[in-house]
Design a protein around this motif. Structure first.
Motif, mmCIF file in Angstrom:
data_model
loop_
_atom_site.group_PDB
_atom_site.id
_atom_site.type_symbol
_atom_site.label_atom_id
_atom_site.label_comp_id
_atom_site.label_asym_id
_atom_site.label_seq_id
_atom_site.Cartn_x
_atom_site.Cartn_y
_atom_site.Cartn_z
ATOM 1 N N GLY A 158 0.816 -1.202 0.000
ATOM 2 C CA GLY A 158 0.000 0.000 0.000
ATOM 3 C C GLY A 158 0.852 1.256 0.000
ATOM 4 N N ALA A 159 0.382 2.299 -0.686
ATOM 5 C CA ALA A 159 1.126 3.557 -0.758
ATOM 6 C C ALA A 159 0.161 4.709 -0.990
ATOM 7 C CB ALA A 159 2.157 3.504 -1.875
ATOM 8 N N GLU A 160 0.623 5.909 -0.657
ATOM 9 C CA GLU A 160 -0.152 7.121 -0.876
ATOM 10 C C GLU A 160 0.638 8.060 -1.777
ATOM 11 O OE1 GLU A 160 -1.764 11.037 1.591
ATOM 12 O OE2 GLU A 160 -1.034 9.270 2.674
ATOM 13 N N ILE A 161 -0.058 8.682 -2.729
ATOM 14 C CA ILE A 161 0.574 9.704 -3.553
ATOM 15 C C ILE A 161 0.605 10.998 -2.750
ATOM 16 C CG2 ILE A 161 0.397 11.062 -5.661
ATOM 17 C CD1 ILE A 161 -0.833 8.671 -7.022
ATOM 18 N N LEU A 162 1.794 11.557 -2.598
ATOM 19 C CA LEU A 162 1.961 12.757 -1.772
ATOM 20 C C LEU A 162 1.739 14.020 -2.604
ATOM 21 C CD1 LEU A 162 5.173 11.761 0.243
ATOM 22 C CD2 LEU A 162 2.777 11.377 0.845
ATOM 23 N N ALA A 163 1.288 15.061 -1.941
ATOM 24 C CA ALA A 163 1.060 16.334 -2.620
ATOM 25 C C ALA A 163 2.358 17.105 -2.808
ATOM 26 C CB ALA A 163 0.063 17.171 -1.818
ATOM 27 N N GLN A 164 3.373 16.810 -1.988
ATOM 28 C CA GLN A 164 4.651 17.511 -2.080
ATOM 29 C C GLN A 164 5.741 16.638 -1.465
ATOM 30 O OE1 GLN A 164 3.840 21.114 0.080
ATOM 31 N NE2 GLN A 164 4.005 20.137 2.091
ATOM 32 N N PRO A 165 6.996 16.925 -1.785
ATOM 33 C CA PRO A 165 8.087 16.137 -1.198
ATOM 34 C C PRO A 165 8.079 16.249 0.320
ATOM 35 C CG PRO A 165 8.881 17.488 -3.016
ATOM 36 C CD PRO A 165 7.492 17.944 -2.714
ATOM 37 N N PRO A 166 8.418 15.196 1.017
ATOM 38 C CA PRO A 166 8.369 15.234 2.483
ATOM 39 C C PRO A 166 9.483 16.054 3.116
ATOM 40 C CG PRO A 166 9.157 13.103 1.728
ATOM 41 C CD PRO A 166 8.723 13.852 0.503
ATOM 42 N N PHE A 167 10.575 16.307 2.389
ATOM 43 C CA PHE A 167 11.653 17.119 2.950
ATOM 44 C C PHE A 167 11.642 18.512 2.332
ATOM 45 C CE2 PHE A 167 15.945 18.911 2.706
ATOM 46 C CZ PHE A 167 16.231 19.013 4.069
ATOM 47 N N ASP A 168 11.586 19.514 3.172
ATOM 48 C CA ASP A 168 11.748 20.922 2.782
ATOM 49 C C ASP A 168 11.004 21.270 1.494
ATOM 50 O OD1 ASP A 168 12.755 23.511 3.074
ATOM 51 O OD2 ASP A 168 14.525 23.074 1.851
ATOM 52 N N PRO A 169 9.695 21.050 1.455
ATOM 53 C CA PRO A 169 8.950 21.258 0.204
ATOM 54 C C PRO A 169 8.990 22.683 -0.315
ATOM 55 C CG PRO A 169 7.444 20.959 2.055
ATOM 56 C CD PRO A 169 8.810 20.623 2.557
ATOM 57 N N THR A 170 9.180 23.673 0.558
ATOM 58 C CA THR A 170 9.208 25.067 0.107
ATOM 59 C C THR A 170 10.616 25.575 -0.163
ATOM 60 O OG1 THR A 170 9.257 25.867 2.403
ATOM 61 C CG2 THR A 170 7.081 25.569 1.370
ATOM 62 N N GLY A 171 11.637 24.744 0.075
ATOM 63 C CA GLY A 171 13.011 25.130 -0.242
ATOM 64 C C GLY A 171 13.657 26.058 0.760
ATOM 65 N N GLU A 172 13.137 26.109 1.984
ATOM 66 C CA GLU A 172 13.713 27.015 2.981
ATOM 67 C C GLU A 172 15.138 26.613 3.356
ATOM 68 O OE1 GLU A 172 11.118 27.390 6.318
ATOM 69 O OE2 GLU A 172 9.362 27.885 5.088
ATOM 70 N N ARG A 173 15.369 25.308 3.541
ATOM 71 C CA ARG A 173 16.724 24.853 3.898
ATOM 72 C C ARG A 173 17.688 25.127 2.745
ATOM 73 N NH1 ARG A 173 16.905 20.510 8.049
ATOM 74 N NH2 ARG A 173 18.827 19.741 7.120
ATOM 75 N N LEU A 174 17.220 24.868 1.529
ATOM 76 C CA LEU A 174 18.054 25.013 0.344
ATOM 77 C C LEU A 174 18.556 26.444 0.184
ATOM 78 C CD1 LEU A 174 18.879 23.134 -2.067
ATOM 79 C CD2 LEU A 174 16.931 24.081 -3.302
ATOM 80 N N ARG A 175 17.698 27.397 0.530
ATOM 81 C CA ARG A 175 18.009 28.821 0.319
ATOM 82 C C ARG A 175 18.402 29.545 1.603
ATOM 83 N NH1 ARG A 175 14.252 27.158 -3.268
ATOM 84 N NH2 ARG A 175 14.498 27.883 -5.429
ATOM 85 N N ALA A 176 18.580 28.803 2.684
ATOM 86 C CA ALA A 176 18.833 29.439 3.986
ATOM 87 C C ALA A 176 20.107 30.282 3.962
ATOM 88 C CB ALA A 176 18.939 28.362 5.058
#
Length: 806
Positions: free
Chosen positions: A788-806
């Motif tokens: 069983g699995a669920e399709i996610l609406a967004q990636p589970p890690f840092d979906p808004t990119g805050e860490r990436l652009r910190a």
């Protein structure tokens, strides 16, 4: 004989004749095939000629099914019998691992509408009463499996090609292939010369020799291979039907009916290389002396499984040559360095793949690109690093383990190492277990106490990889990215050339980077690159390491302006990715440059001095975390690595391998070339349409315009598998697993693994457009069984990119 042709095919075996036939099917009638002896000379005539549809690769399965269905059509079209027998094939699993493999294949068969399914022991015994199924865990049946007549199939391809205008000249050896100034070729023979824009090397056992005429060296090596046919077996003699073939891969032999007896072949561990210095030119319909002692162990396993074999006499033994590539897949495609020169060499399951191979070759030559992504067959997957020593070692390993399961991500040691960086021994002393990427050794993970065992389920190293992934997310990690492909583009025309090559607009400001697709000839994604502007007339380009030679074909399609150069820097430069929440703090201790976001935003770059080493630093990271890519001269790699490790150790930052990187990029939902990105997928299907600037000209723009406004056929999604399901099976998705919804096939996994920092088993994959949406429940066929699995609406890690652009 014609003096001009659209294409000249060299080699009259089953593959050469199939390519000729398919060229004529696509409308090229002015084509010629040259054969040095009689058709089928070499390895075609003595082949066992078994046919089967299923393969671990989905696209190869598609082409094998195409081939199997083609033979009957070919007979009807030409009137030439192909000697097709399709009593079916039984696939046996003696081990848990083989059962996993077969169940995965059965799930794929259901997804793609192929006929391959599990049967009971009672059903199997009715189909093949001579087989003892004791100890068999699982039995699959492929109703269309069987065998063909090698000479009949070859003759049918030849007849079909001739009917459409092709010429075939037997006993016409090629003496030279000479490139011309205009990019065409002169093919010289003992009976005259032919001018052509395309030379097709399908010379089988003589593939190396024909390639050498063009100054090309192919990684190929022939071996001996034996099978034998029994005398008449009484039980078969009284039957009014044909027995299915038996694929007992764990027993390391194959078996099928031949006449009123049985044919048994084996890939033994005691491998015999042949013609190591070149295939004799006078070899034709020749065989080697019998040497059944060499396959005695395999024979005994066959006798245990089918006792009637042991009671039967041996009617004849075939010990003949076959020619292999280092990974047992064909070397196919245009040679990137030789315009108009096409290879199709090193084919092992020729009669299962001949039709599909001919179709792919013809599409590539006539239309410029194949309908399927067949990088697994592309000759550009090997470079000149695949020398004779490597090739022989790999061929011996492939032959001896022909029926061994090729597990996801499995690394085999034969012939390695080939190419290493200065820090290789240092990494080895730190417990690194290595992977192979376009000849380069690169760390897969670091754990001296944990061997790199292969398998479908989670192995011991799963925990080791988890420690690395969590370390990077919590503090930081140092990843060796030296195997990325790197190019320097310089000169007055550098910007114009890159804009004409790539779909995105190149950065105008020095020190800025952009992501850009490379568009294929059918409008799909042929590559994804990061391009950085280093100066007014200088750019740095980073792409897939394993695709470096592949991408040379596209680069060559856009002429370089005068005074402009594109230089591969992959060998000369090394790289590390330092990423994680404390990466800025760590790097700040080694440089005087300001790493603050105000001074160094995301997607910016500059040359800096780091630990006394001149480094090109890009603020990007495939981990999806805060981080920098650091590129330095190869001579400086050890100094830089030692400094990074020393400073990192004080902050709890350590080395991280490629398997943890795979987990981290899936957590972020990042696609990877050859998995999520390939020429089969359109930009709007992979989320890259916004990077295609339609207000400028670029390579294959017209092909893109023909597809970009069409509705997406599939959608790239990220899924989270149920924890109780993956815990019970002790397995994650790895790629290729079918996705079902309400019992209906809707898609397939492209990448999968455990997201250690988010605590979920994840997968990236494609589903049919409109078939499922975020929040919907689906089933992912891990190990061939529903999870069983669920399709996610967004990636589970840092979906808004805050860490990436910190």
């Amino acid at each position: 004989m014609r003096s001009q042709a659209q294409a000249v095919v060299i080699g009259g075996g089953v593959i050469g004749c199939s390519i000729l036939y398919h060229l004529t099917k696509l409308g090229w009638n002015d084509v010629v095939l040259l054969e040095r002896d009689e058709l089928t000379s070499g390895s075609t005539w003595h082949a066992a000629a078994n046919i089967h549809g299923l393969h671990d690769s989905t696209n190869i399965s598609r082409l094998q099914h195409y081939t199997m269905s083609l033979y009957k059509d070919l007979e009807a079209e030409t009137g030439q019998s192909c000697g097709v027998f399709q009593p079916g094939s039984l696939y046996l699993a003696q081990t848990v691992e083989r059962e996993h493999q077969l169940r995965l294949q059965a799930a794929k068969a259901k997804l793609y509408g192929m006929n391959f399914h599990e049967i009971t022991r009672d059903e199997a015994e009715r189909l093949h009463p001579l087989v003892d199924f004791t100890g068999i865990r699982c039995i699959m049946f492929e109703p269309d499996g069987g065998n063909v007549d090698p000479s009949g199939v070859t003759a049918a391809y030849a007849a079909g090609a001739r009917q459409r205008g092709a010429e075939i000249h037997r006993f016409t050896p090629v003496t030279a292939t000479e490139p011309q100034a205009d990019g065409t070729w002169i093919v010289r023979t003992t009976k005259g010369d032919i001018a052509t824009p395309w030379v097709v090397n399908a010379a089988g056992l003589w593939g190396r020799e024909v390639a050498a005429l063009a100054g090309l060296k192919l990684p190929l090596q022939p071996t001996e291979h034996q099978y034998f046919v029994t005398e008449t077996i009484a039980e078969i003699d009284t039957m009014d039907r044909r027995l299915p073939s038996v694929a007992d891969r764990d027993g390391e032999y194959y078996l099928r009916q031949e006449g009123k007896g049985l044919l048994i072949g084996a890939y033994e561990r005691d491998v015999r290389l042949w013609a190591e210095d070149g295939t004799p030119l006078d070899f034709a319909h020749d065989l080697f002396p019998d040497d059944l002692e060499r396959i005695e162990d395999n024979m005994m396993r066959a006798i245990d499984r089918v006792p009637a074999v042991g009671a039967a006499g041996i009617k004849r033994v075939i010990n003949g040559p076959m020619i292999w590539s280092p990974d047992a897949n064909v070397l196919m495609g245009p040679v990137p360095e030789l315009k108009g020169y096409f290879c199709c060499n090193g084919i092992i399951p020729g009669f299962s793949q001949s039709g599909g191979m001919g179709l792919m070759a013809a599409q590539w030559i006539v239309e410029g690109e194949k309908q399927y992504d067949m990088f697994a067959w592309d000759m550009a997957r090997f470079g000149d690093w695949a020398d004779e020593k490597f090739t022989k070692a790999r061929v011996m390993n492939q032959y001896a383990h022909r029926f061994a399961i090729h597990f996801p991500g499995e690394e085999r040691d034969a012939g390695r190492p080939v190419r290493v960086r200065p820090v290789y021994e240092m990494q080895k002393s730190m417990g690194a277990k290595f992977g192979l990427n376009y000849g380069w050794e690169h760390p897969a993970y670091f754990d001296a106490d944990q061997p790199d065992t292969p398998g479908f389920t989670r192995q011991g190293w799963w925990q080791s990889v988890g420690r690395e992934a969590r370390m990077l997310r919590e503090t930081g990690g140092i990843i060796d990215i030296s195997n990325f492909a790197k190019y320097r583009v310089s000169g007055a025309g550098a910007e114009d050339w890159l804009n004409a090559l790539f779909a995105n607009r190149m950065p105008r400001k020095v020190g800025r980077s952009c992501l850009t697709p490379l568009i294929g000839k059918r409008g799909g994604i042929a590559g994804d690159f990061t391009v950085t502007r280093l100066g007014d007339e200088e750019f740095w380009v980073i792409g897939s390491g394993m695709a470096e030679r592949y991408h040379q074909r596209f680069f060559a399609d856009v002429p370089l302006p005068e005074g402009t150069a594109c230089t591969s820097m992959t060998n000369a430069m090394c790289g590390f990715n330092v990423a994680g929440p404390r990466s800025r703090e760590m790097l700040g201790r080694l440089t005087n440059a300001s790493l603050a976001t105000a001074d160094w935003p995301f997607m910016a770059s500059q040359w800096i001095e780091l630990a006394g080493v001149r480094v090109l630093a890009l603020r990007v990271s495939f981990t999806g975390d805060l981080g920098w890519e650091l590129h330095c001269a190869e001579d400086d790699q050890a100094q830089l690595y030692e400094a990074l490790l020393k400073e990192g150790d004080a902050l709890g930052i350590g080395p991280v391998g490629s398997r943890a990187l795979m987990s981290l990029r899936i957590e972020k939902g990042y696609g990877s070339w050859s998995r999520e990105y390939s020429p089969e997928y359109w930009p709007q299907e992979v989320g890259l349409a916004r990077l295609c600037k339609l207000d400028k000209e670029f390579l294959n723009k017209q092909a893109l315009l023909e597809v970009i406004e069409k509705p997406a056929r599939e959608e790239l999604v990220i899924l989270a598998l149920d924890e109780d399901a993956v815990t019970a099976s002790n397995a994650d998705a790895t790629g290729g697993e079918p996705i079902f919804r309400d019992g209906r096939g809707v898609g397939r996994v492209t990448s999968g693994g455990y997201g250690y920092s988010v605590g979920r088993s994840l997968a990236l994959g494609y589903v049919k457009a409109g078939s499922a949406a975020p929040g919907d429940r689906v089933e992912v066929m891990v190990l061939g069984r529903p999870h069983g699995a669920e399709i996610l609406a967004q990636p589970p890690f840092d979906p808004t990119g805050e860490r990436l652009r910190a």
